[in-house]
Write an enzyme that holds these catalytic residues in place. Structure first.
Site, mmCIF file in Angstrom:
data_model
loop_
_atom_site.group_PDB
_atom_site.id
_atom_site.type_symbol
_atom_site.label_atom_id
_atom_site.label_comp_id
_atom_site.label_asym_id
_atom_site.label_seq_id
_atom_site.Cartn_x
_atom_site.Cartn_y
_atom_site.Cartn_z
ATOM 1 N N SER A 21 0.839 -1.185 0.000
ATOM 2 C CA SER A 21 0.000 0.000 0.000
ATOM 3 C C SER A 21 0.878 1.240 0.000
ATOM 4 O O SER A 21 2.063 1.190 0.281
ATOM 5 C CB SER A 21 -0.929 -0.010 1.215
ATOM 6 O OG SER A 21 -0.168 -0.161 2.388
ATOM 7 N N LYS A 22 0.281 2.378 -0.334
ATOM 8 C CA LYS A 22 1.058 3.607 -0.493
ATOM 9 C C LYS A 22 1.684 4.063 0.825
ATOM 10 O O LYS A 22 2.820 4.485 0.863
ATOM 11 C CB LYS A 22 0.132 4.696 -1.060
ATOM 12 C CG LYS A 22 0.800 6.047 -1.309
ATOM 13 C CD LYS A 22 1.702 6.019 -2.525
ATOM 14 C CE LYS A 22 2.462 7.316 -2.712
ATOM 15 N NZ LYS A 22 3.609 7.143 -3.612
ATOM 16 N N VAL A 23 0.912 4.009 1.870
ATOM 17 C CA VAL A 23 1.422 4.445 3.166
ATOM 18 C C VAL A 23 1.633 3.217 4.042
ATOM 19 O O VAL A 23 0.700 2.461 4.291
ATOM 20 C CB VAL A 23 0.447 5.415 3.855
ATOM 21 C CG1 VAL A 23 0.992 5.815 5.231
ATOM 22 C CG2 VAL A 23 0.218 6.629 2.984
#
Lengths: 345, 345
Positions: free
Chosen positions: B339-341
């Site tokens: 995931s991005k974060v």
């Protein structure tokens, strides 16, 4: 002496070092007390760099010291002169002959920093440039792949930490218990050989660790690369989640070292997800039966202090790499391409 | 916006950052002039950690500063309190939301250290805890794989180095020339796509760099891992010679980034040996036709200052990873698992 003999010799080598701590440690601690260096700089390559990584955690946690791993190329390629005068500069090298490591310690000395050489060769160029020398006394290491000098370097780092801040009785007992725990870890050899035989076709893998055991993950991966010619990718479990987790699928072998305590707690959820949800094959070195039983595992001795554990937990890793090398039809005593002393500049 | 658009946007993003350097840099430089921190501590993970590695070389070479890459787990897992009061503590995070990076900056602040956040999110927890904030202003990064925030972080590190020690006219011109050199590097896209198509079956590789370009090698390997699911092993060329060289054989793909100057000189002998003697397949990113013609290569723009080159040389690496991902039938805009974060602790 063959590689397997040097692996098996490690409890005796560690015991010898613990029984007569190098006198340089006391002198260095006195100088540190006077000079109060702001930062510890560790310069090393290869296996010794993994010992430096262990020391980075240990000195931060036990001695509240700020620790930097040197980038020797900044000096040797670009002529950098980072301010080292207020630092304690430590070069770690089995042979004491890597010119770039010597260059970092030499620059520290030139600037008036406290300098220490940690080496198995008391007559080496590294020992010659440092103020103080900790000789590992591991005996000649004939195998190209370093094993007993690695665990000696870990023990030497723990002794240095003790010299800088006196240990509690509990800490002293924990370090004294390492040789016996190493002997227990060596008793897993048959299990290591069996698991290695089952993975003879493994051409690549991910090796995970966290905290103190990140050093173990990196050193285990290095042994797998240089001995078994396995494409082993080491990650701290936290960094692995920042992207490389995309590599996980049912074709992936994941090796993990998670003995106990926080390095176990911080990884167990990830390991469960890797096997349960993503289907990866696991091999977990752990004192926890629960962690080992996520998939396959090798038992590490219980009751080893977490900060002292890396000197123990690498042993089944070395044994697994050794037996995987043989299972793959390769000769652990003649790894191709590489030589014992690598003189990078 | 798709990943390929963000890759192509990089010259404009870098140009924007160079045209209006964040005012925090001047304030921070003034504080550094007063306080003279003994050491710079950089805390980052994933792609941002590769930007930190670049900064470690740049600050050592250009600013004669001693630089440590933080081990956040020492704080978050073991409660370490390394002495940071005399340090400059810099957290680098695209999202500003990784709790362990925030924890390092917070501890620095608590001890009275100078602290700086470098982030694309001015309203993030990381920005909230730091004394000063450098906003990258890269615009929203939608793709999971970071590209434009990475090169923005590199440019921000160069601007910080300039703020601490004023650049010569030559250095100023070299940094100002980066966006145009990036545009030239993007023009290699067809060549990158063609070489990627030929390597569609590549499941593993070694990625080499040295000096400033070691950061590029690591970032290139990370893109190959998270996008193309390639088992990419990054090494500094010097560390590679300390053991992992045993991996080299005619089945091995070696990618190398060796634009010019010392990072080229220090690698060319190894690359010739890898291809000529050991039979490995090479793909070399270089401004040197000689280096590219050892086997296969992609041209990097000539006349980029070596210390400024990483912001340029990663671009063909990103393009190669992007096209390899597509050639392998995968979706670069939907990398699996991650995931991005990523909120590691």
């Amino acid at each position: 002496m063959a590689l397997i003999d040097e692996i098996r010799e490690q409890p005796a080598v560690a015991q010898r070092l613990l029984a007569s701590p190098p006198p340089a440690l006391g002198r260095l601690a006195a100088a540190v007390g006077r000079r109060r260096p702001s930062t510890v700089v560790l310069a090393a390559r290869g296996t010794s760099d993994n010992a430096a990584l262990y020391a980075q955690y240990l000195f931060a946690v036990r001695n509240s010291m700020l620790v930097a791993l040197a980038t020797p190329a900044a000096l040797t390629l670009y002529g950098a002169r980072p301010r080292l005068a207020d630092a304690l500069v430590i070069g770690i090298s089995q042979s004491g002959r890597s010119p770039d490591i010597v260059a970092v310690v030499e620059e520290g000395r030139r600037q008036g920093a406290l300098t220490l050489a940690v080496t198995n060769e008391g007559a080496s160029p590294l020992a010659a440039v440092a103020d103080e020398v900790v000789e590992l006394g591991a005996g000649d290491e004939h195998a190209t792949a370093a094993t007993k000098t690695y665990t000696s370097e870990l023990v030497a780092m723990a002794l240095l930490s003790f010299a800088l801040d006196a240990p509690t009785a509990e800490e002293r007992a924990a370090l004294a218990a390492v040789p016996e725990a190493m002997a227990t870890a060596l008793a897993t050899e048959a299990a290591c050989a069996e698991l290695a035989a089952r993975r003879a076709s493994m051409a690549r893998c991910v090796v995970l660790g966290r905290g103190y055991e990140y050093a173990t993950a990196r050193e285990w991966a290095l042994k797998l690369q240089e001995l078994a010619q396995v494409h082993a990718l080491a990650f701290s479990a936290a960094d692995f989640e920042h992207g490389p987790l995309a590599l996980a699928d049912p074709e992936l072998d994941v090796l993990a070292v998670a003995p106990s305590g926080r390095s176990l707690d911080a990884q167990v959820g990830l390991l469960q997800r890797l096997h349960g949800e993503l289907g990866a094959r696991l091999l977990v070195l752990s004192a926890s039966a629960e962690a080992r039983h996520i998939d396959a595992g090798i038992a590490l001795p219980a009751d080893v202090a977490e900060w002292a554990a890396p000197a123990v937990s690498i042993l089944p890793g070395q044994l697994f790499a050794y037996h995987l090398t043989r299972a793959r039809g390769l000769d652990p005593d003649a790894p191709r391409t590489i030589s014992k002393v690598t003189e990078t500049r």
